[in-house]
Design a protein around this motif. Sequence first.
Motif, PDB file in Angstrom:
ATOM      1  N   ALA A  22       0.704  -1.312   0.036  1.00 58.10           N
ATOM      2  CA  ALA A  22       0.003   0.111   0.106  1.00 58.10           C
ATOM      3  C   ALA A  22       0.984   1.250  -0.115  1.00 58.10           C
ATOM      4  CB  ALA A  22      -1.051   0.031   1.237  1.00 58.10           C
ATOM      5  N   ILE A  25       4.879   5.542  -3.743  1.00 59.74           N
ATOM      6  CA  ILE A  25       5.220   6.608  -4.476  1.00 59.74           C
ATOM      7  C   ILE A  25       3.984   7.412  -4.111  1.00 59.74           C
ATOM      8  CG2 ILE A  25       5.720   7.762  -6.422  1.00 59.74           C
ATOM      9  CD1 ILE A  25       7.189   5.309  -7.318  1.00 59.74           C
ATOM     10  N   GLY A  26       2.721   6.760  -4.361  1.00 59.04           N
ATOM     11  CA  GLY A  26       1.543   7.512  -4.261  1.00 59.04           C
ATOM     12  C   GLY A  26       1.231   8.233  -2.856  1.00 59.04           C
ATOM     13  N   ASN A  27       1.644   7.691  -1.955  1.00 55.43           N
ATOM     14  CA  ASN A  27       1.685   8.228  -0.510  1.00 55.43           C
ATOM     15  C   ASN A  27       2.685   9.526  -0.137  1.00 55.43           C
ATOM     16  OD1 ASN A  27       1.063   5.419  -0.180  1.00 55.43           O
ATOM     17  ND2 ASN A  27       0.745   5.912   1.880  1.00 55.43           N
ATOM     18  N   TYR A 102       5.435   1.949 -13.388  1.00 59.00           N
ATOM     19  CA  TYR A 102       6.062   2.217 -12.022  1.00 59.00           C
ATOM     20  C   TYR A 102       7.293   1.958 -11.882  1.00 59.00           C
ATOM     21  CZ  TYR A 102       4.563   2.388  -6.933  1.00 59.00           C
ATOM     22  OH  TYR A 102       4.622   2.815  -5.700  1.00 59.00           O
ATOM     23  N   PHE A 214      -6.174   3.985  -5.122  1.00 58.71           N
ATOM     24  CA  PHE A 214      -4.915   3.926  -5.403  1.00 58.71           C
ATOM     25  C   PHE A 214      -3.915   3.583  -4.253  1.00 58.71           C
ATOM     26  CE2 PHE A 214      -0.707   5.500  -6.746  1.00 58.71           C
ATOM     27  CZ  PHE A 214      -0.725   5.138  -8.030  1.00 58.71           C
ATOM     28  N   SER A 217      -3.806   0.179  -2.780  1.00 59.18           N
ATOM     29  CA  SER A 217      -3.678  -0.865  -3.578  1.00 59.18           C
ATOM     30  C   SER A 217      -4.675  -2.031  -3.719  1.00 59.18           C
ATOM     31  CB  SER A 217      -2.302  -1.733  -3.284  1.00 59.18           C
ATOM     32  OG  SER A 217      -1.042  -0.690  -3.315  1.00 59.18           O
ATOM     33  N   MET A 220      -6.837  -4.823  -7.156  1.00 50.44           N
ATOM     34  CA  MET A 220      -5.687  -5.119  -8.246  1.00 50.44           C
ATOM     35  C   MET A 220      -5.320  -6.500  -8.063  1.00 50.44           C
ATOM     36  SD  MET A 220      -5.786  -2.315  -9.559  1.00 50.44           S
ATOM     37  CE  MET A 220      -4.474  -2.999 -10.830  1.00 50.44           C
TER      38      MET A 220
HETATM   39  N1  PFF Z   1      -0.387   1.810  -3.399  1.00 48.44           N
HETATM   40  C1  PFF Z   1       0.814   2.251  -4.152  1.00 48.44           C
HETATM   41  C2  PFF Z   1       0.928   3.689  -4.029  1.00 48.44           C
HETATM   42  O1  PFF Z   1       0.396   4.335  -3.034  1.00 48.44           O
HETATM   43  O2  PFF Z   1       2.078   4.257  -4.737  1.00 48.44           O
HETATM   44  C3  PFF Z   1       0.544   2.254  -5.771  1.00 48.44           C
HETATM   45  C4  PFF Z   1       0.009   1.151  -6.151  1.00 48.44           C
HETATM   46  C5  PFF Z   1       0.434  -0.054  -5.967  1.00 48.44           C
HETATM   47  C6  PFF Z   1      -1.097   1.049  -6.940  1.00 48.44           C
HETATM   48  C7  PFF Z   1      -0.241  -1.067  -6.776  1.00 48.44           C
HETATM   49  C8  PFF Z   1      -1.912   0.185  -7.614  1.00 48.44           C
HETATM   50  C9  PFF Z   1      -1.350  -1.034  -7.418  1.00 48.44           C
HETATM   51  F1  PFF Z   1      -1.750  -2.059  -7.834  1.00 48.44           F
END
Ligand code: PFF
Length: 433
Positions: A22, A25-27, A102, A214, A217, A220
């Motif tokens: 989870a 990079i998004g966090n 990614y 996102f 995670s 997915m």
């Molecule tokens: N959750 C990860 C983040 O916050 O960067 C990004 C991510 C991982 C998104 C896996 C989607 C995924 F399937």
Amino acid sequence: MVQDREQWSSTLGFILASIGSAVGIGNIWRFPYIVGVNGGGAFLVPYVISVLLFGVPLMMLELAIGRSTGKSVVSAFQSIHRRFTFAGLIIVAVVSLILGYYLVITGWVLAYALSFIIGQPMAFDMFTDSYLPLIFFLLSGLTVFVTVRSGVRKGIERASRYLIPVLIAILLFLVAFSLTQPGAVEGIGFYLAPDTSNLTDPGVWIAAFGQAFFSLSVGMGILLTFGSYLRKESLFRSGIIIAAADTLIAILAGLIIFPLVFTSGLDPAAGVNLAFVTLPSAFIRIQFGMMLGALFFLMLFAAALTSAVSMLEVPVAALMDSYDCPRRRATLLVVAAIMLLGLPSALSYTALKFSVFGMPFLDLADYVFGTIGLIAAALIVAIVGGWFMNRIRICAEIGGCGWRQRVYMALIRYGVPAVLLVTLAGSLLRGAG
Ligand code: PFF
């Protein structure tokens, strides 16, 4: 010969691996900016609501499907009904396509970490005018390959056991440092000062939904696959711990970024620029900047790597389950395919500048796969799991069929698809606009 299914070594190992998935990079660079432009502290209200009402139920559903079928996404869907095999394949395709780009960004992060370690930070333009990004893309591919090839316990779980505590330690250290900087008050003002008028804006809610899915995670097939290596843990408790850690780390990341950006008098704009242009120039301007920059990018690398590893496990486990393929061979085949899928994105930020419709290919991939594809995949998981899987089986996984479980089921069957459809429409409109 059917291979024995691996298991997590402990609940903690599973939780750390899921937090590793989870927290990415998004966090660290997406969340803080989204908070800043969507009402500051007030945005935390729609965000926490999205996480608790939609993110956590979907997480529990995925874990429940994985544990009850004991299979990864394609075989699990196939065992719910043969006609869902294709739906499982779509999910595998979306995760693989997301992983392709990614890994490109993970490579940039690694390059930046090294450049700060050797005391020679790079300008993003110069970096992407060379072919260095391609080399670092290969290196990040190699790292995830080696990790996933080593297995669930010795690879995925072990990586998170080491990297997540290191990540948290660096995070706390950087927060403490940032808060002592002269721009701290102004930065935190931009970040968290609540503007409640934003809460009536549907765009703010859509941003919250999108970021919550996102960031966690979910949808997915990752948690579904992770669930297939689980034994008896309470899924509800695990889901809440993972979601809370993910949210807390995202909030803390903002406490690092904005004080630094405002201390250096820079613009807190989002996206590629914030992480790879603005922050590096902020680090260059402050005392101990080289060390802080190195720590920041190492932390980001740990976050990206553990997320990438979890994505890779989805197609690898699918191949192992469907064809009884040994892990090592499955990992090799999948990584080779993903490197090919990611190549156009990698090339789009090199001297070649590979673009489509005037947009760097990576940006297009982020929109098509990372935004639209991700929401579509989550919708598939919610519908197949919520509407077609035997309800008694799900109840058995989530602790019975009491009123609490009935509320989750209602959320999964109606709430989550509704919210995903709204997010999908919002994202399509934004793409068209
Ligand atoms: N959750 C990860 C983040 O916050 O960067 C990004 C991510 C991982 C998104 C896996 C989607 C995924 F399937």
